[in-house]
Design an enzyme around this catalytic site. Structure first.
Site, PDB file in Angstrom:
ATOM      1  N   ALA A 222       6.924   2.992   3.537  1.00  0.00           N
ATOM      2  CA  ALA A 222       5.495   2.580   3.561  1.00  0.00           C
ATOM      3  C   ALA A 222       4.964   2.102   2.209  1.00  0.00           C
ATOM      4  O   ALA A 222       3.761   1.851   2.076  1.00  0.00           O
ATOM      5  CB  ALA A 222       4.574   3.664   4.114  1.00  0.00           C
ATOM      6  N   ALA A 223       5.836   1.927   1.218  1.00  0.00           N
ATOM      7  CA  ALA A 223       5.369   1.385  -0.069  1.00  0.00           C
ATOM      8  C   ALA A 223       4.872  -0.049   0.146  1.00  0.00           C
ATOM      9  O   ALA A 223       3.811  -0.437  -0.353  1.00  0.00           O
ATOM     10  CB  ALA A 223       6.482   1.415  -1.105  1.00  0.00           C
ATOM     11  N   GLY A 224       5.628  -0.827   0.907  1.00  0.00           N
ATOM     12  CA  GLY A 224       5.231  -2.217   1.192  1.00  0.00           C
ATOM     13  C   GLY A 224       3.916  -2.242   1.972  1.00  0.00           C
ATOM     14  O   GLY A 224       3.045  -3.083   1.726  1.00  0.00           O
ATOM     15  N   ASP A 225       3.763  -1.323   2.905  1.00  0.00           N
ATOM     16  CA  ASP A 225       2.531  -1.283   3.709  1.00  0.00           C
ATOM     17  C   ASP A 225       1.346  -0.895   2.838  1.00  0.00           C
ATOM     18  O   ASP A 225       0.250  -1.448   2.984  1.00  0.00           O
ATOM     19  CB  ASP A 225       2.699  -0.281   4.855  1.00  0.00           C
ATOM     20  CG  ASP A 225       3.852  -0.659   5.759  1.00  0.00           C
ATOM     21  OD1 ASP A 225       4.091  -1.869   5.932  1.00  0.00           O
ATOM     22  OD2 ASP A 225       4.527   0.247   6.278  1.00  0.00           O
TER      23      ASP A 225
HETATM   24  O1  RIB Z   1       7.224   0.167   6.678  1.00  0.00           O
HETATM   25  C1  RIB Z   1       7.551   1.461   7.063  1.00  0.00           C
HETATM   26  C2  RIB Z   1       7.486   1.603   8.550  1.00  0.00           C
HETATM   27  O2  RIB Z   1       8.494   0.813   9.132  1.00  0.00           O
HETATM   28  C3  RIB Z   1       7.740   3.018   9.044  1.00  0.00           C
HETATM   29  O3  RIB Z   1       6.575   3.795   9.124  1.00  0.00           O
HETATM   30  C4  RIB Z   1       8.407   2.781  10.387  1.00  0.00           C
HETATM   31  O4  RIB Z   1       7.641   3.156  11.482  1.00  0.00           O
HETATM   32  C5  RIB Z   1       8.758   1.290  10.424  1.00  0.00           C
HETATM   33  O5  RIB Z   1       7.953   0.621  11.272  1.00  0.00           O
END
Ligand code: RIB
Length: 305
Positions: free
Chosen positions: A249-252
């Site tokens: 989730a760093a990218g998110d």
């Molecule tokens: O970017 C991370 C996400 O990628 C995770 O939370 C997982 O669910 C996948 O979708």
């Protein structure tokens, strides 16, 4: 406060911590196991909400325990969940994640309800788009959803941010309607079919996207920072060194923070610096949504460096 529409996935992440990833044919023991809320769409929505933005989520869950737990969790994070459709007889998305002792991850996604979200589901939410300041989507939903969303972005003249992850072919129409794209190095390579091993390679590939689709290109490069490539600029904004525990989730986190900061300043330099700091703090904690920081802690971090 800006209003952002997130069109994307919701997953339950099943995370095993291992010493090294299993090789083909090998059975290994996990050191630890945890269940975390995640999915690229949900993570980016939470990152926006933790930057105090108004967030409207469009996505799908199954009629099951995971789905209701995740929908409630988004609501608890002050995200409007009226755009979440419940799909019968299809499970909520699941991601099987392994994190190794070098803090790298490897992910297998069972898309489930995320891929059952369709163009009609998006069109039904058209009213919510009318006063939106930006839209963000990723690639954990099907092409029909990407195309309908990009058409609405064009019709209402709303900047569309596209995080092209996980890597796959993207319909041309979607790229034509995109305002800013945020690939990492490998996603950029697969989008452009060009090598992206050096900074010069990355700049050339980014130039191709910029010229072909008239978009801002922001290439994320992990702890090295990010490259901004647009008509005014081609420069790297350095990242921040932190003790990484889990990069999921760093990218998110980066994407959510980028949009929030960009809508405030309309300056990609400033927005990328803030997003780099926001993403850096996210890797210091385990899991996807539980690792996403709040704006206040990121501002404190930036004050103290
Ligand atoms: O970017 C991370 C996400 O990628 C995770 O939370 C997982 O669910 C996948 O979708």
């Amino acid at each position: 406060m800006s209003k952002i529409i997130v069109v994307g996935s919701i997953n339950m992440d099943l995370v095993s911590n291992v010493e090294e990833f299993a090789k083909p044919g090998e059975t290994i023991s996990a050191i630890d196991f945890n269940k975390y809320p995640g999915g690229k769409g949900a993570n980016q929505a939470v990152a926006l909400a933790r930057n105090n933005e108004e967030v409207y989520f469009i996505g799908a869950i199954g009629n099951d325990e995971n789905g209701f737990y995740l929908k409630n969790l988004l609501g608890d994070n002050h995200i409007n969940t009226n755009g979440i459709t419940i799909k019968e007889n299809i499970p909520t998305g699941t991601a099987f994640i392994s994190v190794n002792s070098h803090h790298e991850n490897s992910i297998i996604i069972v898309h489930g309800a995320n891929y059952a979200l369709n163009g009609e589901d998006v069109i039904k939410q058209k009213e919510a788009f009318k006063n939106a300041d930006a839209i963000i989507m990723q690639l954990e939903v099907n092409d029909e959803v990407l195309i309908e969303t990009s058409r609405i972005a064009k019709e209402f003249n709303i900047p569309l941010f596209l995080n092209p992850a996980p890597s796959r072919k993207i319909p041309e129409e979607v790229l034509m309607n995109t305002f800013a794209i945020t690939p990492n190095e490998s996603e950029l390579a697969s989008l452009t079919l060009m090598p992206c091993d050096t900074i010069q390679d990355i700049q050339k590939a980014a130039e191709l996207l910029k010229d072909r689709y008239h978009m801002h290109v922001i290439v994320t490069m992990g702890s090295k920072g990010a490259l901004i490539h647009n008509d005014n600029d081609s420069r790297i904004v350095e990242g921040f060194k932190v003790e990484a525990v889990d990069t999921t989730a760093a990218g998110d986190s980066f994407n959510g923070a980028l949009i929030s900061a960009y809508l405030e300043s309309h300056d990609f330099m400033e927005a990328v610096r803030y997003a780099n700091a926001f993403a850096a703090l996210s890797v210091t904690k385990n899991g996807a949504i539980p690792s996403i920081p709040y704006k206040d802690s990121v501002m404190d971090f930036l004050k103290n460096i």
